[in-house]
Design a protein around this motif. Structure first.
Motif, short mmCIF file in Angstrom:
data_model
loop_
_atom_site.label_atom_id
_atom_site.label_comp_id
_atom_site.label_asym_id
_atom_site.label_seq_id
_atom_site.Cartn_x
_atom_site.Cartn_y
_atom_site.Cartn_z
N VAL A 51 6.84 0.63 2.50
CA VAL A 51 5.59 0.19 3.14
C VAL A 51 5.83 -0.54 4.45
CG1 VAL A 51 4.36 0.04 0.94
CG2 VAL A 51 5.35 -2.02 1.93
N ILE A 52 7.09 -0.93 4.71
CA ILE A 52 7.40 -1.62 5.97
C ILE A 52 7.07 -0.69 7.14
CG2 ILE A 52 9.25 -2.60 7.40
CD1 ILE A 52 10.63 -3.45 4.81
N GLY A 53 6.33 -1.24 8.08
CA GLY A 53 5.92 -0.45 9.25
C GLY A 53 4.57 0.22 9.08
N SER A 54 4.05 0.24 7.86
CA SER A 54 2.75 0.89 7.66
C SER A 54 1.62 -0.02 8.13
CB SER A 54 2.55 1.26 6.19
OG SER A 54 2.42 0.12 5.38
N TYR A 55 0.51 0.61 8.43
CA TYR A 55 -0.70 -0.10 8.87
C TYR A 55 -1.70 -0.07 7.73
CZ TYR A 55 1.24 0.16 13.55
OH TYR A 55 2.05 0.03 14.65
N ARG A 56 -2.32 -1.21 7.50
CA ARG A 56 -3.32 -1.37 6.44
C ARG A 56 -4.53 -2.07 7.02
NH1 ARG A 56 -1.27 0.26 1.06
NH2 ARG A 56 0.84 0.85 1.55
N ARG A 57 -5.59 -2.08 6.24
CA ARG A 57 -6.83 -2.73 6.64
C ARG A 57 -7.23 -3.71 5.54
NH1 ARG A 57 -10.70 -1.60 10.25
NH2 ARG A 57 -9.74 0.34 10.91
N PHE A 58 -7.67 -4.92 5.94
CA PHE A 58 -8.16 -5.89 4.95
C PHE A 58 -9.45 -5.34 4.36
CE2 PHE A 58 -5.93 -8.80 7.99
CZ PHE A 58 -4.96 -9.27 7.13
N GLY A 59 -9.37 -4.71 3.22
CA GLY A 59 -10.54 -4.11 2.59
C GLY A 59 -11.02 -2.89 3.36
N GLU A 60 -12.19 -2.39 3.03
CA GLU A 60 -12.71 -1.16 3.62
C GLU A 60 -13.08 -1.28 5.09
OE1 GLU A 60 -12.82 1.94 2.33
OE2 GLU A 60 -11.72 1.06 0.65
N ALA A 61 -13.57 -2.45 5.51
CA ALA A 61 -14.06 -2.59 6.88
C ALA A 61 -13.37 -3.73 7.64
CB ALA A 61 -15.57 -2.83 6.86
N GLY A 62 -12.26 -4.21 7.11
CA GLY A 62 -11.59 -5.36 7.73
C GLY A 62 -10.68 -4.99 8.88
N THR A 63 -10.03 -5.99 9.40
CA THR A 63 -9.12 -5.88 10.52
C THR A 63 -7.84 -5.15 10.10
OG1 THR A 63 -9.98 -7.94 11.38
CG2 THR A 63 -7.85 -7.26 12.21
N VAL A 64 -7.24 -4.43 11.03
CA VAL A 64 -6.00 -3.70 10.77
C VAL A 64 -4.80 -4.63 10.95
CG1 VAL A 64 -4.56 -1.76 11.52
CG2 VAL A 64 -7.04 -1.53 11.49
N TYR A 65 -3.82 -4.47 10.08
CA TYR A 65 -2.57 -5.21 10.20
C TYR A 65 -1.40 -4.29 9.92
CZ TYR A 65 -2.64 -5.49 5.05
OH TYR A 65 -2.68 -5.19 3.71
N GLN A 66 -0.23 -4.68 10.38
CA GLN A 66 0.99 -3.93 10.13
C GLN A 66 1.90 -4.75 9.24
OE1 GLN A 66 3.59 -3.22 13.50
NE2 GLN A 66 4.51 -1.46 12.50
N ILE A 67 2.52 -4.10 8.27
CA ILE A 67 3.49 -4.77 7.42
C ILE A 67 4.83 -4.75 8.15
CG2 ILE A 67 4.70 -4.74 5.21
CD1 ILE A 67 2.20 -3.44 3.99
N LEU A 68 5.34 -5.95 8.42
CA LEU A 68 6.58 -6.08 9.20
C LEU A 68 7.83 -6.15 8.34
CD1 LEU A 68 5.39 -8.73 11.80
CD2 LEU A 68 5.45 -6.23 12.06
N ASP A 69 7.74 -6.84 7.21
CA ASP A 69 8.94 -7.07 6.41
C ASP A 69 8.55 -7.55 5.02
OD1 ASP A 69 11.64 -7.16 5.86
OD2 ASP A 69 12.07 -8.87 7.15
N ILE A 70 9.50 -7.47 4.10
CA ILE A 70 9.34 -8.01 2.76
C ILE A 70 9.89 -9.43 2.78
CG2 ILE A 70 9.94 -7.75 0.32
CD1 ILE A 70 8.29 -5.39 1.42
N VAL A 71 9.09 -10.42 2.42
CA VAL A 71 9.54 -11.81 2.39
C VAL A 71 10.28 -12.09 1.08
CG1 VAL A 71 8.80 -14.23 2.42
CG2 VAL A 71 7.65 -12.54 3.88
N ASP A 72 9.66 -11.73 -0.02
CA ASP A 72 10.24 -11.89 -1.36
C ASP A 72 9.49 -10.98 -2.31
OD1 ASP A 72 7.82 -13.24 -2.03
OD2 ASP A 72 8.70 -15.19 -1.56
N ASP A 73 9.64 -11.20 -3.59
CA ASP A 73 8.99 -10.33 -4.59
C ASP A 73 7.47 -10.43 -4.57
OD1 ASP A 73 11.44 -9.42 -5.41
OD2 ASP A 73 11.56 -10.73 -7.15
#
Length: 59
Positions: free
Chosen positions: A9-31
């Motif tokens: 999932v690192i590098g993927s783009y997601r949206r906060f819910g159906e109509a929210g702002t877009v964000y990118q997953i940069l890294d895994i912090v922990d579990d």
């Protein structure tokens, strides 16, 4: 979810819910958390991994 699946999932783009702002997953912090960057504000913060996996993919 396997560690390799989570890493995919690192590098993927997601949206906060159906109509929210877009964000990118940069890294895994922990579990439990991933580091994200909110595209609209360029803010970097930690976010719950389980929620990120539920948020819809973007792009």
């Amino acid at each position: 979810m396997q560690k390799e699946e989570i890493k995919s999932v690192i590098g993927s783009y997601r949206r906060f819910g159906e109509a929210g702002t877009v964000y990118q997953i940069l890294d895994i912090v922990d579990d439990l958390e991933v580091e994200i960057c909110v595209l609209e504000t360029n803010e970097k913060t930690n976010y719950p991994l389980t929620q990120a996996l539920l948020d819809p993919r973007e792009f």
